[in-house]
Design an enzyme around this catalytic site. Sequence first.
Site, PDB file in Angstrom:
ATOM      1  N   GLU A   8      22.474  65.372  53.076  1.00  0.00           N
ATOM      2  CA  GLU A   8      23.860  65.781  52.863  1.00  0.00           C
ATOM      3  C   GLU A   8      24.285  65.639  51.408  1.00  0.00           C
ATOM      4  O   GLU A   8      24.968  66.480  50.850  1.00  0.00           O
ATOM      5  CB  GLU A   8      24.763  64.934  53.768  1.00  0.00           C
ATOM      6  N   ASP A  81      24.073  62.718  57.256  1.00  0.00           N
ATOM      7  CA  ASP A  81      24.512  61.385  57.680  1.00  0.00           C
ATOM      8  C   ASP A  81      24.563  61.264  59.208  1.00  0.00           C
ATOM      9  O   ASP A  81      24.819  62.246  59.908  1.00  0.00           O
ATOM     10  CB  ASP A  81      25.884  61.070  57.087  1.00  0.00           C
ATOM     11  N   ASP A  83      26.518  60.704  61.700  1.00  0.00           N
ATOM     12  CA  ASP A  83      27.806  60.703  62.388  1.00  0.00           C
ATOM     13  C   ASP A  83      28.146  62.135  62.781  1.00  0.00           C
ATOM     14  O   ASP A  83      27.346  63.049  62.585  1.00  0.00           O
ATOM     15  CB  ASP A  83      28.905  60.074  61.519  1.00  0.00           C
ATOM     16  N   GLU A  85      30.247  64.323  61.531  1.00  0.00           N
ATOM     17  CA  GLU A  85      30.287  65.267  60.419  1.00  0.00           C
ATOM     18  C   GLU A  85      28.872  65.625  59.972  1.00  0.00           C
ATOM     19  O   GLU A  85      28.576  66.783  59.667  1.00  0.00           O
ATOM     20  CB  GLU A  85      31.087  64.667  59.250  1.00  0.00           C
ATOM     21  N   TYR A 301      24.556  52.214  56.395  1.00  0.00           N
ATOM     22  CA  TYR A 301      25.565  53.274  56.478  1.00  0.00           C
ATOM     23  C   TYR A 301      26.953  52.682  56.661  1.00  0.00           C
ATOM     24  O   TYR A 301      27.156  51.773  57.468  1.00  0.00           O
ATOM     25  CB  TYR A 301      25.239  54.209  57.642  1.00  0.00           C
ATOM     26  N   ARG A 303      29.974  54.178  57.488  1.00  0.00           N
ATOM     27  CA  ARG A 303      30.953  54.687  58.454  1.00  0.00           C
ATOM     28  C   ARG A 303      30.510  54.273  59.849  1.00  0.00           C
ATOM     29  O   ARG A 303      29.720  54.950  60.488  1.00  0.00           O
ATOM     30  CB  ARG A 303      31.088  56.207  58.337  1.00  0.00           C
ATOM     31  N   HIS A 349      24.556  52.712  65.692  1.00  0.00           N
ATOM     32  CA  HIS A 349      24.775  52.260  64.321  1.00  0.00           C
ATOM     33  C   HIS A 349      24.671  50.739  64.242  1.00  0.00           C
ATOM     34  O   HIS A 349      24.612  50.047  65.254  1.00  0.00           O
ATOM     35  CB  HIS A 349      26.158  52.688  63.833  1.00  0.00           C
TER      36      HIS A 349
END
Length: 749
Positions: A8, A81, A83, A85, A301, A303, A349
């Site tokens: 990304e 990433d 998640d 998004e 990570y 988030r 996560h």
Amino acid sequence: MKKLLIVESPAKIKTLAKFLGNEFRIMSTMGHVKDLPTKRTGITINGSIDIEYVPLEGKDSVIADICKEARNSDVIYLAPDPDREGEIIAWHIGEAIKSASKKKLHIYRIAFNEITKPAVLNAIEHVSDIDLERVAAQQARRILDRWVGYEVSPILWKKVGSGLSAGRVQSVALRMICDREQAIREFKPEEYWTINGDFAHNKNIVTAELTHIGTKKAEIATEKSATALVDALKKESFAIDSITDKTRKKNPMPPFMTSTLQQAAYNRLGFSVKKTMQVAQQLYEGLPLDDPKNPVALITYMRTDSLRISDTALGQVRDYLQKTFSKDYIPSKAVVYAQKGKNKTQDAHEAIRPIDVNLSPEKVRDYLDRDSARLYELIWLRFVASQMSPAEYAQRQVVIIGGKYTFKVTGSTLIFDGFLKVYQADEDEKEQIHILPADLQAKDPLNLKKIHPKQHFTQAPPRFTEASLVKNLEKEGIGRPSTYASILNTIRARSYTTLDDKKRFVPTELGMTVTTLLVKNLPHIMDAKFTALMEEDLDKIENGDLQRDTLLREFYTAFQDDLAKFRGSEGGKEAIKTDVLCPSCKQHNLLIRFGKAGEFLGCAGYPECSFTSNFKRQEDGTIELITAEPTPLLDEKCPNCGKPLRKLKGKFGDFIACSGYPECTYIKRTVANFKCPLCKTGEVVERVWRGGKFWGCSNYPKCKFAVFDKIEETPCPQCKWPFLTVKTSKDGEVTHKCANKECNYTTSN
């Protein structure tokens, strides 16, 4: 075998390249590559809900380059990433690659929570497909936000003012700020008193607070009551009734997740939520340490709302603690932090932690910029402390009785610092250590030496800071780790709030008006509980427990009903009635209105009374008029009416106009010494616009002659036009050119 790895962020490429072989080509999407179109909703509801995606501006070439490289690759790994998004980015670029290639490609989705060689190689060995349920959850969120934004905003333009916007989550967050401000304005302080007594015991003084009168809690409302109690206490004899000793343990706080990192970074480092996420992103993607060519990823990570720690990381931190501290500081087994409501996807996560705990803040500080070093230290200390033993306090409570009056005092002594040796939270730093004399015994008499009555007033709830607003959003279940920063950015970017001198959110009158209007007409989308349930439904879509279109249809049906009523509601432009009488006509109250230049006060009797004024809202909600000082008159007279001219400030700069406005509308302009070469009758005058100054015909709009360059009042030697234009290049070359488009005369010097 040629392998293509697509990430990304381009910042990850160097970090990944150092431990992936030459067979890998690494490319970046540089964020999202596609989104809904900007000039239409891009969503149609037929038998199904169809979404139109278009490339973002400037991303056509990015998509084309990746597709070209993909056609020459044997295996393609999509690694944005981990998640929602990131999943939609992987899906978009994967679909683009498939449609651009004629051959069947091996395309896999991989994800890693830390950019280390073991984590990345493990991800490559355990490939998967795009998680279409996660994609559906992201699509649902995007569609919901688009519907609210694109369908509510035009109604606000009509009812309040142009350029306004609404957002599904941001408007709820704004409501929290407005509700808090309203509570502050309506708050009425209440008086109350406390009474402390200084008691002598041998050579020591013990200070205790009056807590009970008889069996009832001591509640002292007025100075008169406090004075009467002081007089009564002076007549009593006091003794120690009981002493209670116990040990209190204080457990360490868990490692950071997104929301708690944002709060701690704001409170301790002064970082905005946006800045925290930007710096954390750099720590995650990798920064150069001793070797500039080999960046090192420092944290996992960032988030996440998980508190899970991998077994490998737990083993590493316990090894570090054993080497650094005595055994008292290390629990018998690793500390596991449970969190309610975790689903299988979220638990994939980890908490935010250092990748290598042996890279202490001291070892990396010299290689990082100040902000990166400070945030890394905060994350490192919190993680290490989370696996240490609890702190222990010796606590002693002394109860003192005299007649029907009971005083209490609690002393606390830190007897083992435990995790506090490494990390202290804000509340730990505020905790006062109160040591009581060791020779106190039950039944010991005490001599009341002095009484301290003290007046207090209840305090209004505080305004939200970025940190406290994130905490409240999390508490209410609104938003997710990837959305907190964007929610706050939107709130700050709009004209709905400002920040006070303590960097706390203050809603503007516009923000209060828009919020009131939305709460009245769109109660569902402005309800915090409804928004929180919607977040849970999005999680259900991600987990496969709910269909995307089922949720969207249910929302849209109710939303359209509310929207139709909102569109059809009566009334013109919104205005807020105040209790301030118009100082001009003295017949009508002033209204808060909203114009292109912002909010202002205007008489409710307009147009009969045209009084307007700027204003300031006081802390208690009252309104103070701000009267502008009249600009001084100039010696020059108006050529139209003879009144003095004055210099004024306009939207696009200073100008000189008649003081007799609005009866006389004369504005002084710089005039060229020749007539307009197009219409032959108007004067060529200098005007001011957004881009700066330009020359135009005074007969505008009938004559649209305009020149945007500097002019020289020298006739063109070729076509005899009355002037030339003058341009100066960066290197100082001056070019004279005829303003007549049909003439090609040009000269330089």
